[in-house]
Design a protein around this motif. Structure first.
Motif, PDB file in Angstrom:
ATOM      1  N   CYS A 152       0.866  -1.187   0.000  1.00 48.66           N
ATOM      2  CA  CYS A 152       0.000   0.000   0.000  1.00 48.66           C
ATOM      3  C   CYS A 152       0.896   1.229   0.000  1.00 48.66           C
ATOM      4  O   CYS A 152       0.620   2.222   0.669  1.00 48.66           O
ATOM      5  CB  CYS A 152      -0.920  -0.003   1.217  1.00 48.66           C
ATOM      6  SG  CYS A 152      -2.014  -1.434   1.345  1.00 48.66           S
ATOM      7  N   ALA A 270      -2.661  -2.726  -3.178  1.00 48.58           N
ATOM      8  CA  ALA A 270      -3.903  -1.992  -2.958  1.00 48.58           C
ATOM      9  C   ALA A 270      -3.614  -0.503  -3.018  1.00 48.58           C
ATOM     10  O   ALA A 270      -2.501  -0.049  -2.751  1.00 48.58           O
ATOM     11  CB  ALA A 270      -4.525  -2.363  -1.609  1.00 48.58           C
ATOM     12  N   ASP A 291     -10.501  -0.789  -2.257  1.00 48.96           N
ATOM     13  CA  ASP A 291      -9.586  -1.920  -2.396  1.00 48.96           C
ATOM     14  C   ASP A 291      -9.403  -2.635  -1.058  1.00 48.96           C
ATOM     15  O   ASP A 291      -9.475  -3.869  -0.975  1.00 48.96           O
ATOM     16  CB  ASP A 291      -8.216  -1.443  -2.890  1.00 48.96           C
ATOM     17  CG  ASP A 291      -8.207  -1.030  -4.348  1.00 48.96           C
ATOM     18  OD1 ASP A 291      -9.176  -1.320  -5.070  1.00 48.96           O
ATOM     19  OD2 ASP A 291      -7.210  -0.398  -4.763  1.00 48.96           O
TER      20      ASP A 291
END
Length: 477
Positions: A152, A270, A291
């Protein structure tokens, strides 16, 4: 022994919500974040209807709504008027003005409360995947072994690059400068003598200026200075308006890229690590939350061994397709803005002026049209509406049944008690769902199965095995 079940690189909205979702399911979760503290600037100021609907499924929306400012339309670029959200498929027909920094504070508190660990000032430098784990090397010489790694970590994602995941798309054709400063310009667009314009957006104690950059430097990572922003503002306006007290200076473009896959073995992506796009529609933080909400319950079920690893493939299937739509939507908005009076742009504006067109465009731009399973009942694959329910004589709403983060079979006829060996069954009554006898809700609130009048439990066993795992289901009557 694993140090953690899931290692997340990046403590932005996607990483923090994902950590909270995993911790809610009892999964050991660690976030490593390269910044020692949360950055002092704020990237975004908007939660859209889709994000509010999702956060409400965990009881997190109302507190944010109480703090924010409601706007009855969806942010959009390239259309002359707003896209009103009244009548769209949402429980929250408004956009919420609230700083991204505040959203991150709420999500971080939630993750920590549930037992996640956040290590700030720890940058993931590299990792080594194995058949049953991923071992990450941190900048200070530490190593962390985890069952899964989730990147992320933004558009320049280290995780994505080292996993060998492609990032195809289009390069930026133009760049704009963003500056959080103090100045005496009025809010809104300000046009210069040659027709060029800049935008001034009010913020607490300062303004945000956005202006196209003439002749951007060859290295787009060159830091933006106040002098550079001042020169661009003066050039557009044809006069000098002093910019003061810069809080944040940045540059962005209209590049659009989508990871070729969201999963590579035990490595997943994500948020911005999976997609970058023009800022049209203020969708960035919202798609990151989407997500994380889709991935969290699936990854938790696989880690806990209650679902097969193949469940993670549905994360790619569902969110990669959503990413394709988001890139198309944001690029189309930019094209509308640049098209001026071209006939097709005028046509789109006339469509948006029609009530049905307004509703359709608003749902597309905000992701309210998300459907993970086409065909069948109108609820199937969609986020179930937050209909009022009566459970054991008390009034509640459907969203409240999902606060625990577990799948739920809502039984509206009292005919599905035998399924309690496979899934949590909630016996409820609802005056607004007369054609539905039962509905199987995934932990993210999307509908996995609908039983209508006369259909009985046909197809329910298959849906349970697909989304919950190999659990005992009652024999057909």
């Amino acid at each position: 022994m694993f140090e953690t079940d899931v290692l997340i690189a990046g403590a932005g909205p996607a990483g923090l919500l994902l950590a909270a979702e995993l911790a809610l399911a009892g999964v050991r979760t660690t976030i490593v974040e390269r910044h020692p503290e949360r950055p002092p600037y704020c990237r975004g100021f908007n939660l859209n209807s889709r994000s509010l609907d999702l956060l409400a499924r965990r009881g997190l929306a109302e507190g944010l709504i109480a703090e924010g400012h409601r706007v009855p339309h969806a942010p959009v670029t390239g259309l002359p008027g707003p896209l009103l959200l009244d009548g769209t498929a949402t429980d929250h027909p408004f956009s919420l003005g609230i700083p991204q920094t505040r959203v991150e504070e709420v999500l971080e508190a939630r993750a920590l409360e549930l037992g996640a660990e956040i290590r700030r000032g720890h940058e993931l430098r590299s990792f080594t995947p194995a058949a049953d784990s991923v071992t990450a090397q941190i900048h200070n010489g530490q190593t962390i072994r985890a069952r899964y790694l989730v990147g992320c970590d933004g558009g320049r994602s280290t995780v994505r690059k080292q996993a060998g995941i492609g990032f195809p798309g289009v390069d930026a054709r133009w760049f704009a400068l963003l500056g959080d400063v103090e100045c005496d310009l009025p809010y809104g667009p300000s046009a210069g003598p040659d027709g060029r314009s800049l935008f001034v957006i009010p913020r607490p104690g300062y303004v945000r200026i956005v202006v196209r950059e003439d002749d951007p430097p060859a290295d787009k990572d060159t830091p933006v200075t106040l002098e550079r922003l001042q020169a661009q503002v003066d050039a557009v306006l044809g006069r000098h308006v002093e910019l003061r007290a810069p809080r944040w200076l940045s540059r962005f473009g209209d590049a659009a890229r989508l990871a070729s896959r969201y999963r590579e073995g035990r490595v997943l992506l994500a948020g911005d690590a999976a997609h970058i796009h023009p800022p049209a529609g203020a969708i960035g933080v919202n798609v990151a939350l989407d997500d994380a909400f889709n991935l969290g319950w699936k990854l938790a079920a696989v880690v806990r061994g209650t679902a097969p690893e193949g469940l993670l493939d549905t994360y790619h299937d569902e969110r990669h397709a959503a990413g394709e739509r988001i890139l198309a939507n944001t690029r189309a908005q930019v094209a509308l803005e640049e098209a001026g009076a071209e006939p097709w742009a005028d046509l789109m504006r006339r469509v948006a002026a029609h009530p049905a067109g307004t509703q359709a465009l608003a749902e597309i731009i905000t992701g309210l049209d998300a459907c993970y399973e086409a065909g069948g009942h109108s609820w199937l694959g969609r986020l179930a509406p937050d209909v009022p329910l009566q459970v054991t004589g008390a009034e509640t709403h459907l969203a409240a049944l999902l606060h625990s983060g577990r799948p739920v079979l809502v039984d509206l006829t009292g005919s599905f008690a035998a399924w309690s060996s496979a899934v949590e069954v909630v016996h409820a009554a609802s005056p607004s769902t007369s054609d539905i006898e039962a509905v199987l809700l995934r932990p993210d609130g999307h509908v996995a199965w609908v039983g209508t009048s006369g259909s009985g439990a046909a197809g329910l066993a298959e849906a349970v095995h697909r989304w919950i795992g190999d659990v005992p289901v009652p024999a057909p009557a």
